[in-house]
Design a protein around this motif. Structure first.
Motif, PDB file in Angstrom:
ATOM      1  N   GLY A 143       0.815  -1.207   0.000  1.00 16.52           N
ATOM      2  CA  GLY A 143       0.000   0.000   0.000  1.00 16.52           C
ATOM      3  C   GLY A 143       0.847   1.254   0.000  1.00 16.52           C
ATOM      4  O   GLY A 143       2.063   1.209   0.177  1.00 16.52           O
ATOM      5  N   ARG A 174     -12.059  -4.011   1.302  1.00 18.65           N
ATOM      6  CA  ARG A 174     -11.527  -2.708   1.686  1.00 18.65           C
ATOM      7  C   ARG A 174     -12.490  -2.025   2.643  1.00 18.65           C
ATOM      8  O   ARG A 174     -13.694  -2.270   2.617  1.00 18.65           O
ATOM      9  CB  ARG A 174     -11.249  -1.835   0.472  1.00 18.65           C
ATOM     10  CG  ARG A 174     -12.472  -1.415  -0.316  1.00 18.65           C
ATOM     11  CD  ARG A 174     -12.048  -0.672  -1.591  1.00 18.65           C
ATOM     12  NE  ARG A 174     -13.196  -0.225  -2.379  1.00 18.65           N
ATOM     13  CZ  ARG A 174     -13.099   0.340  -3.571  1.00 18.65           C
ATOM     14  NH1 ARG A 174     -11.901   0.512  -4.144  1.00 18.65           N
ATOM     15  NH2 ARG A 174     -14.180   0.715  -4.223  1.00 18.65           N
ATOM     16  N   THR A 233      -9.632   5.114  -1.827  1.00 16.66           N
ATOM     17  CA  THR A 233      -8.871   5.240  -0.586  1.00 16.66           C
ATOM     18  C   THR A 233      -9.505   4.404   0.513  1.00 16.66           C
ATOM     19  O   THR A 233     -10.696   4.538   0.805  1.00 16.66           O
ATOM     20  CB  THR A 233      -8.800   6.709  -0.142  1.00 16.66           C
ATOM     21  OG1 THR A 233      -8.053   7.458  -1.104  1.00 16.66           O
ATOM     22  CG2 THR A 233      -8.153   6.847   1.227  1.00 16.66           C
ATOM     23  N   VAL A 253      -8.349   1.028   3.713  1.00 18.92           N
ATOM     24  CA  VAL A 253      -7.456  -0.054   4.126  1.00 18.92           C
ATOM     25  C   VAL A 253      -7.919  -1.300   3.379  1.00 18.92           C
ATOM     26  O   VAL A 253      -9.102  -1.646   3.403  1.00 18.92           O
ATOM     27  CB  VAL A 253      -7.491  -0.286   5.644  1.00 18.92           C
ATOM     28  CG1 VAL A 253      -6.584  -1.457   6.017  1.00 18.92           C
ATOM     29  CG2 VAL A 253      -7.065   0.975   6.386  1.00 18.92           C
ATOM     30  N   THR A 308      -3.539  -3.181   4.495  1.00 19.90           N
ATOM     31  CA  THR A 308      -2.539  -2.241   3.989  1.00 19.90           C
ATOM     32  C   THR A 308      -3.275  -0.997   3.490  1.00 19.90           C
ATOM     33  O   THR A 308      -4.292  -1.104   2.815  1.00 19.90           O
ATOM     34  CB  THR A 308      -1.679  -2.884   2.880  1.00 19.90           C
ATOM     35  OG1 THR A 308      -0.620  -1.993   2.503  1.00 19.90           O
ATOM     36  CG2 THR A 308      -2.486  -3.267   1.645  1.00 19.90           C
ATOM     37  N   GLN A 309      -2.759   0.164   3.861  1.00 20.49           N
ATOM     38  CA  GLN A 309      -3.434   1.426   3.559  1.00 20.49           C
ATOM     39  C   GLN A 309      -3.135   1.857   2.129  1.00 20.49           C
ATOM     40  O   GLN A 309      -1.968   1.918   1.717  1.00 20.49           O
ATOM     41  CB  GLN A 309      -2.978   2.524   4.516  1.00 20.49           C
ATOM     42  CG  GLN A 309      -3.528   3.900   4.211  1.00 20.49           C
ATOM     43  CD  GLN A 309      -5.020   4.017   4.504  1.00 20.49           C
ATOM     44  OE1 GLN A 309      -5.485   3.592   5.563  1.00 20.49           O
ATOM     45  NE2 GLN A 309      -5.770   4.594   3.566  1.00 20.49           N
ATOM     46  N   THR A 315      -3.962   5.146  -0.236  1.00 21.04           N
ATOM     47  CA  THR A 315      -4.480   6.512  -0.249  1.00 21.04           C
ATOM     48  C   THR A 315      -4.316   7.096  -1.643  1.00 21.04           C
ATOM     49  O   THR A 315      -3.201   7.114  -2.193  1.00 21.04           O
ATOM     50  CB  THR A 315      -3.741   7.386   0.767  1.00 21.04           C
ATOM     51  OG1 THR A 315      -3.871   6.813   2.069  1.00 21.04           O
ATOM     52  CG2 THR A 315      -4.311   8.800   0.782  1.00 21.04           C
TER      53      THR A 315
END
Length: 115
Positions: free
Chosen positions: A9, A38, A90, A92, A109-110, A112
């Protein structure tokens, strides 16, 4: 105990691409499917994509044509290639492996998407 670990990520601009990975501690062909979900802030965890033991893939309508799920059996890894990313992507991103009703989740995992 099965372990699931996501990685890859990060921060990406709108319209960009990112590939995230999910490594499972056991042979991924032992599982009925491996899936990506997500969760955006304040939102429920939503289905994104799945790949079953036979290789069949499925996608949420919101990502069809932009995201691709794939796997590398030799590395017990499932990937999510994300193209044409939008701000609404956007979240996680979590990986889930399941055998019938039994399931194992990673920590996420983030991702953005922002300029």
């Amino acid at each position: 105990q099965v372990q699931v670990l996501e990685s890859g990520g990060g921060l990406v601009q709108p319209g960009g691409s990112l590939k995230i990975s999910c490594v499972v501690s056991e042979n991924i062909f032992n599982f009925n499917s491996v899936n990506w979900y997500r969760q955006a802030p304040g939102q429920e965890r939503d289905f994104v994509a799945s790949i079953n033991v036979g290789g069949r893939t499925d996608y949420a309508d919101s990502v069809k044509g932009r995201f691709t799920i794939s796997r590398d059996g030799a590395k017990n890894t499932v990937f999510l290639q994300m193209n044409m990313l939008k701000s609404e992507d956007t979240a996680v991103y979590f990986c889930r492996a399941n055998i019938l009703s039994r399931q194992w989740w990673g920590q996420g995992t983030q991702v953005t998407v922002s300029s």
